[in-house]
Write an enzyme that holds these catalytic residues in place. Structure first.
Site, PDB file in Angstrom:
ATOM      1  N   ARG A  28      -9.282  26.070 -11.445  1.00  0.00           N
ATOM      2  CA  ARG A  28     -10.537  25.396 -11.773  1.00  0.00           C
ATOM      3  C   ARG A  28     -11.742  26.246 -11.338  1.00  0.00           C
ATOM      4  O   ARG A  28     -11.578  27.386 -10.895  1.00  0.00           O
ATOM      5  CB  ARG A  28     -10.582  24.016 -11.135  1.00  0.00           C
ATOM      6  CG  ARG A  28     -10.614  24.033  -9.619  1.00  0.00           C
ATOM      7  CD  ARG A  28     -10.730  22.601  -9.075  1.00  0.00           C
ATOM      8  NE  ARG A  28     -10.687  22.586  -7.635  1.00  0.00           N
ATOM      9  CZ  ARG A  28      -9.887  21.805  -6.919  1.00  0.00           C
ATOM     10  NH1 ARG A  28      -9.029  20.993  -7.519  1.00  0.00           N
ATOM     11  NH2 ARG A  28      -9.932  21.829  -5.609  1.00  0.00           N
ATOM     12  N   GLU A  56     -13.300  27.047  -8.926  1.00  0.00           N
ATOM     13  CA  GLU A  56     -13.314  27.128  -7.471  1.00  0.00           C
ATOM     14  C   GLU A  56     -12.596  28.419  -7.071  1.00  0.00           C
ATOM     15  O   GLU A  56     -13.205  29.459  -6.942  1.00  0.00           O
ATOM     16  CB  GLU A  56     -12.655  25.875  -6.873  1.00  0.00           C
ATOM     17  CG  GLU A  56     -13.188  25.574  -5.495  1.00  0.00           C
ATOM     18  CD  GLU A  56     -13.011  24.127  -5.082  1.00  0.00           C
ATOM     19  OE1 GLU A  56     -13.106  23.891  -3.890  1.00  0.00           O
ATOM     20  OE2 GLU A  56     -12.775  23.239  -5.924  1.00  0.00           O
ATOM     21  N   ASP A  94      -7.650  28.421  -2.433  1.00  0.00           N
ATOM     22  CA  ASP A  94      -7.188  27.036  -2.513  1.00  0.00           C
ATOM     23  C   ASP A  94      -6.383  26.803  -3.772  1.00  0.00           C
ATOM     24  O   ASP A  94      -5.346  26.157  -3.757  1.00  0.00           O
ATOM     25  CB  ASP A  94      -8.380  26.069  -2.460  1.00  0.00           C
ATOM     26  CG  ASP A  94      -9.423  26.333  -3.554  1.00  0.00           C
ATOM     27  OD1 ASP A  94      -9.493  27.471  -4.065  1.00  0.00           O
ATOM     28  OD2 ASP A  94     -10.164  25.403  -3.906  1.00  0.00           O
ATOM     29  N   HIS A 111      -1.741  24.332  -5.242  1.00  0.00           N
ATOM     30  CA  HIS A 111      -2.501  24.339  -3.983  1.00  0.00           C
ATOM     31  C   HIS A 111      -1.462  24.470  -2.879  1.00  0.00           C
ATOM     32  O   HIS A 111      -0.623  23.587  -2.726  1.00  0.00           O
ATOM     33  CB  HIS A 111      -3.179  22.979  -3.845  1.00  0.00           C
ATOM     34  CG  HIS A 111      -4.654  23.007  -3.765  1.00  0.00           C
ATOM     35  ND1 HIS A 111      -5.436  23.304  -4.849  1.00  0.00           N
ATOM     36  CD2 HIS A 111      -5.512  22.747  -2.737  1.00  0.00           C
ATOM     37  CE1 HIS A 111      -6.717  23.217  -4.466  1.00  0.00           C
ATOM     38  NE2 HIS A 111      -6.778  22.896  -3.185  1.00  0.00           N
ATOM     39  N   ASP A 151      -7.228  25.645   4.277  1.00  0.00           N
ATOM     40  CA  ASP A 151      -5.973  25.769   3.550  1.00  0.00           C
ATOM     41  C   ASP A 151      -5.088  26.851   4.171  1.00  0.00           C
ATOM     42  O   ASP A 151      -3.903  26.642   4.434  1.00  0.00           O
ATOM     43  CB  ASP A 151      -6.242  26.067   2.068  1.00  0.00           C
ATOM     44  CG  ASP A 151      -7.154  25.031   1.408  1.00  0.00           C
ATOM     45  OD1 ASP A 151      -8.163  24.654   2.031  1.00  0.00           O
ATOM     46  OD2 ASP A 151      -6.866  24.613   0.284  1.00  0.00           O
ATOM     47  N   GLU A 209      -2.046  19.867  -5.192  1.00  0.00           N
ATOM     48  CA  GLU A 209      -3.121  19.620  -4.231  1.00  0.00           C
ATOM     49  C   GLU A 209      -3.005  18.227  -3.627  1.00  0.00           C
ATOM     50  O   GLU A 209      -3.146  18.044  -2.423  1.00  0.00           O
ATOM     51  CB  GLU A 209      -4.472  19.738  -4.951  1.00  0.00           C
ATOM     52  CG  GLU A 209      -5.653  19.397  -4.077  1.00  0.00           C
ATOM     53  CD  GLU A 209      -6.985  19.724  -4.738  1.00  0.00           C
ATOM     54  OE1 GLU A 209      -7.018  19.735  -5.986  1.00  0.00           O
ATOM     55  OE2 GLU A 209      -7.962  19.978  -4.013  1.00  0.00           O
ATOM     56  N   TRP A 220     -10.969  23.675   9.484  1.00  0.00           N
ATOM     57  CA  TRP A 220     -11.371  24.724   8.540  1.00  0.00           C
ATOM     58  C   TRP A 220     -11.827  25.948   9.354  1.00  0.00           C
ATOM     59  O   TRP A 220     -11.146  26.973   9.383  1.00  0.00           O
ATOM     60  CB  TRP A 220     -12.436  24.188   7.580  1.00  0.00           C
ATOM     61  CG  TRP A 220     -11.801  23.592   6.357  1.00  0.00           C
ATOM     62  CD1 TRP A 220     -11.830  24.114   5.102  1.00  0.00           C
ATOM     63  CD2 TRP A 220     -11.020  22.389   6.269  1.00  0.00           C
ATOM     64  NE1 TRP A 220     -11.098  23.322   4.238  1.00  0.00           N
ATOM     65  CE2 TRP A 220     -10.601  22.256   4.921  1.00  0.00           C
ATOM     66  CE3 TRP A 220     -10.611  21.414   7.169  1.00  0.00           C
ATOM     67  CZ2 TRP A 220      -9.803  21.200   4.478  1.00  0.00           C
ATOM     68  CZ3 TRP A 220      -9.815  20.356   6.736  1.00  0.00           C
ATOM     69  CH2 TRP A 220      -9.424  20.265   5.412  1.00  0.00           C
TER      70      TRP A 220
HETATM   71  C1  BGC Z   1     -10.516  22.695  -2.026  1.00  0.00           C
HETATM   72  C2  BGC Z   1      -9.674  22.497  -0.805  1.00  0.00           C
HETATM   73  C3  BGC Z   1     -10.596  22.682   0.348  1.00  0.00           C
HETATM   74  C4  BGC Z   1     -11.495  21.490   0.281  1.00  0.00           C
HETATM   75  C5  BGC Z   1     -12.371  21.284   1.441  1.00  0.00           C
HETATM   76  C6  BGC Z   1     -11.480  21.561  -2.085  1.00  0.00           C
HETATM   77  O1  BGC Z   1     -12.265  21.545  -3.202  1.00  0.00           O
HETATM   78  O2  BGC Z   1      -9.779  22.846  -3.164  1.00  0.00           O
HETATM   79  O3  BGC Z   1      -8.430  22.924  -0.787  1.00  0.00           O
HETATM   80  O4  BGC Z   1     -10.063  22.973   1.559  1.00  0.00           O
HETATM   81  O5  BGC Z   1     -12.234  21.477  -0.926  1.00  0.00           O
HETATM   82  O6  BGC Z   1     -13.390  20.468   1.114  1.00  0.00           O
END
Ligand code: BGC
Length: 857
Positions: free
Chosen positions: A454, A456, A450, A751, A463, A730, A518
């Site tokens: 950060r 994550e 994504d 993103h 995505d 994003e 998703w």
């Molecule tokens: C991510 C996204 C992801 C989403 C879904 C986010 O924190 O960065 O791109 O698909 O969460 O909840």
């Protein structure tokens, strides 16, 4: 129509599987693809011959009467582990003229777990907070070495060296996969690094994805708490004898000067401690248990340094900090050469943006993104080994009079072959496109992630579900995405649910196990790889996973096929959603969910048809049809309004063809009306964004699609460009017009999801669209915007499996000149802006047409 000067007849690029580097094939029967170069417009392949010459042996040849050129089955005896030799392709034309390839060296990896004599070894008694360990050994090699190949991988990241020289140029090896099911190994020809006599072997191990912090709860050791190396060096000598040097309990370990390393937090390094065991206290290693059946060879290229960027500007911030601007948001790290007092500390902090003139680190959330170095007292290079950051700006402290010529930004990415380009006379659209490319680079780090900055950086399924068509045009993603889909299948739950991130590090407790758009990546991404690369076997491999996903949806849906309620991300990041609730979109999550059930069931039916599974095709077609009818009954008014009455609702219904014919026009008009009332601003989230411009065309309003893609006010694709963005954000407004950062929790500046619009730019603005799998047939039909401030020219090129395709159009007075180059094996349906249609095959072509006016169109 013209045909260019003859080109010599030859087979150019040959691929085995999707590998540009066929040195470590993971299969005994690699599929082959090739392109043919010829100036003869009538040339068509009638048959091909595959020749394989094993090292030191005779050529084996198989001839096949076929026009196929992509991913054809290996027609010879299956290969075995360690087999090496050269492959030659001969393609025969109608008159028997033969196009031949250069011999291509290939090698097969270790296909069986039993091929491995080495064992995983790590430092005995290691702790999570220890410095990065070095595991090492020395070995005598007697006699003349003729060849040597190293097979290697690790639990954690590794950097291997022989006699002090780094092996290979891979970064963050062995990459990231669903390790518990699939752990990739690499292999390298290391003949040149060895000498007769004593040789030194070592690997530094980093926490990486294996043992570093993972996700926003920063939990550690997701896959295991022990770092370990697996290395097997196989040497062949001039006298025909062999020697194997392998990691085992006789190896030793010591600490390195990498005091701490984490891919979110950064690396802390004591540069006075060399990355070498010499002179250090050696400790014992222990065997680490790991299932060798998980080992597999690469499907695609590794992560490498793909570019280094110089300093654009050195800024002194309002608070007096020294901040470097590299002019480009990228993923990698800073390399800084300096000299200072022994023990003095240099600290480098990273951020994607500045806010109030200082580093804007709030979007990083808990990721510290800080590299620090204790200087040695001599000439030092400050550069981390085991971390990466998403940044454009770096704040440096501890270096007096920073010399810009001694600093650079190092950009890394999965080193995919660039295949697609796009350019036009419109500077802002060019910048948008470049931002998409950079966004993809930084987020294609073995896993399609994504974001890269950060706490994550995860393989969010939604995505890549929306971005995969764009990605598969820009770069050759065949191996990369097949690999990720194999992980998806490994991590898919027994009931068919697909975790929201692959590899799944969020665990069973995460509630997104079956979220529309998703989990649908399970059905969509294999379809995209079929459409773009003609990979039928991949569809066959993924079919059980695709089917299991749709079966899960059927179990969640009502009797009549509506998917209602439950956890949904919905049209995530719809610009009208408040910063703190990205799921609060205009379109109901039920509409999004049911739409995805209809779509994925249809894709599974298509896949079943392709694979000759007629009963299943019929079943899933029926499932899709039943849901579609219920969608109409439940969500569409008698005249054609769709529940939600917003851009995404109409975009799904029009592009995925849900509406009865007699309601389509009304829906199209309503969409056009909404877009005009919104002043052409975008009003879609992740789901609607890749669809909205195609939907406007289907509504008969390409002029509105053009107005929307060139709108500059927030929210729009070009608003970030006007704010100086160098990657895709994003949020539509990750940075607010006043230069402050969006207050939402998720505010990444890198993103790729909204960059999914680039697929439309390729297909429709330039007019280079795939029509049959692998681009065997294409449609050239640029929309040529009918507005005064439209484009003067636009061009696209795509290096297909058959060879390069180019399309370019240019205005010339009232007319438009269109040119196209088509490689052998490809045919094109051409629709000119005046409505004329042509069918052409390979060669260089040119047409002139006077576009229809809006009224005529
Ligand atoms: C991510 C996204 C992801 C989403 C879904 C986010 O924190 O960065 O791109 O698909 O969460 O909840």
């Amino acid at each position: 129509m013209t045909v260019t000067a003859p080109t010599a007849l030859r087979v150019s690029r040959v691929l085995l599987e999707h590998n540009d580097d066929p040195s470590t094939l993971g299969t005994a029967t690699p599929r082959l693809s090739w392109a043919v170069e010829t100036g003869d417009p009538g040339w068509q392949q009638q048959a091909y011959e595959i020749g394989f010459t094993p090292a030191g042996g005779e050529e084996q040849v198989a001839r096949v009467e076929s026009a196929e050129q992509l991913l054809v089955p290996w027609p010879l005896e299956p290969l075995t582990s360690r087999a090496g030799g050269t492959v030659t392709i001969r393609a025969y034309g109608p008159d028997g003229a033969v196009a031949e390839s250069e011999p291509l060296s290939i090698g097969v990896g270790l296909l069986e777990a039993s091929d491995w004599q080495a064992r995983f070894v790590g430092p005995a008694g290691q702790g999570l907070e220890d410095p990065a360990p070095i595991v090492f050994t020395t070995a005598e090699i007697a006699g003349e070495i003729t060849s040597a190949r190293l097979y290697v991988t690790a639990l954690g990241w590794y950097r291997f060296a022989i006699n002090g020289t780094r092996v290979g140029d891979e970064e963050l090896a062995p990459g990231w996969t669903a390790y518990h099911g699939r752990l990739r190994y690499q292999s390298f020809d290391v003949t040149e690094l060895l000498t007769s006599g004593e040789n030194r072997f070592q690997a530094v191990l980093g926490n990486g994805w294996f043992r570093g912090q993972m996700s926003w709860d920063m939990h550690r050791a997701h896959y295991g708490d022990k770092l370990a190396l697996l290395a097997q060096l196989e040497i062949t000598k001039a006298d025909g004898s062999t020697q194997v040097i392998k990691s085992d309990e006789t190896w030793q370990s010591c600490a390195s000067g990498i005091l701490a390393d984490d891919f979110y937090d950064g690396q802390r390094t004591d540069l006075s401690i060399p990355l070498d065991p010499a002179g250090k206290e050696a400790k014992s290693v222990e065997l680490v248990e790991w299932d060798l059946d998980t080992l597999f060879a690469p499907y695609g290229p590794p992560i490498r340094v793909v570019e280094t960027l110089p300093v654009k500007e050195i800024i002194t911030s309002p608070s007096g900090k020294t901040i470097i601007d590299f002019g480009q948001n990228l993923v990698g790290w800073v390399r800084l050469k300096t000299r200072g007092e022994a023990g003095a500390e240099v600290i480098i902090r990273h951020a994607e943006v500045l806010e109030h003139g200082e580093l804007g680190v709030r979007p990083l959330r808990k990721a510290k993104a800080t590299d620090s170095y204790l200087l040695s007292g001599g000439d030092d290079v400050c550069e981390p080994l085991f971390t990466f950051h998403g940044f454009r700006y770096a704040e440096v402290s501890g270096v007096a009079d920073l010399d810009p010529s001694r600093v650079e930004a190092v950009a890394i990415s999965s080193d995919l072959r660039r295949t697609g380009t796009w350019a036009s006379s419109h500077d802002q659209l060019n910048q948008l496109h470049q931002n998409v490319v950079w966004g993809m680079r930084g987020n294609f780090l073995d896993v399609p992630t994504d974001c890269p900055q950060r706490d994550e950086r995860l393989g969010w399924t939604g995505d890549i579900q929306v971005f995969s068509p764009t990605a598969s045009y820009l770069f050759h993603t065949g191996g990369f995405l097949s690999n990720w889909l194999a992980d998806l299948a490994v991590d898919q739950w027994e009931d068919g649910s697909v975790p929201s991130v692959i590899p799944n590090v969020l665990g069973e407790t995460h509630n997104g196990a079956a979220a529309a758009a998703w989990g649908d990546a399970a059905a969509v991404v294999p379809t995209v790889l079929w459409q773009r690369f003609a990979d039928r076997d991949l569809v066959a491999t993924q079919f059980p996973s695709m089917k299991a996903w749709v079966d899960k949806l059927i179990s969640l849906a009502t009797e009549d096929g509506l998917w209602l309620g439950g956890f949904q991300y919905g049209d995530w990041l719809d610009p009208t959603a408040p910063p703190e609730n990205a799921a609060k979109a205009q379109v109901s999550p039920d509409v999004v969910a049911t739409a995805h059930l209809i779509r994925s069931a249809a894709l599974v039916a298509d896949a079943a048809e392709l694979l000759g599974k007629d009963d299943e095709a019929k079943h899933y077609r029926g499932v899709s049809e039943r849901s579609r009818q219920s969608f109409i009954d439940e969500f569409v008014t008698g005249s054609g309004r769709v529940l939600g009455d917003c851009q995404t609702a109409y975009a799904m219904a029009l592009v995925w063809d849900f509406l009865p014919e007699d309601r389509r026009d009304h829906a199209g008009r309503r969409l056009a009306d909404l877009v005009e009332r919104a002043d052409f601003k975008v009003s879609t989230g992740f789901v609607g964004t890749p669809l909205i411009l195609d939907a406007l065309e289907l509504a008969g309003r390409p002029d509105l699609a053009w107005k929307m893609i060139t709108a500059t006010e927030n929210p729009s694709w070009l608003y970030p460009v006007t704010m100086g963005a160098t990657t895709i954000w994003e949020r539509w407004d990750s940075m607010l017009p006043d230069g402050t950062i969006n207050p939402g929790q998720m505010t990444s500046f890198n993103h790729y999801a909204f960059g999914a619009v680039a697929d439309w730019m390729h297909r429709r603005l330039a007019g280079l669209a795939p029509a049959e799998p692998g681009y065997r047939k294409i449609i050239i039909a640029p929309i040529v915007p009918i507005v005064p401030d439209g484009l003067d020219w636009c061009e696209a090129s795509y290096d297909s499996g058959y060879g390069p395709i180019t399309v370019r159009w240019q205005r010339s007075g009232d007319a438009v000149e269109l040119t196209a180059t088509i490689p052998p094996g490809v045919t094109a349906d051409v629709r000119l802006p005046d409505g004329a249609e042509h069918q052409v095959s390979h060669g260089d072509h040119a047409w002139t047409a006077v576009p229809k006016t809006k009224e005529e169109a």
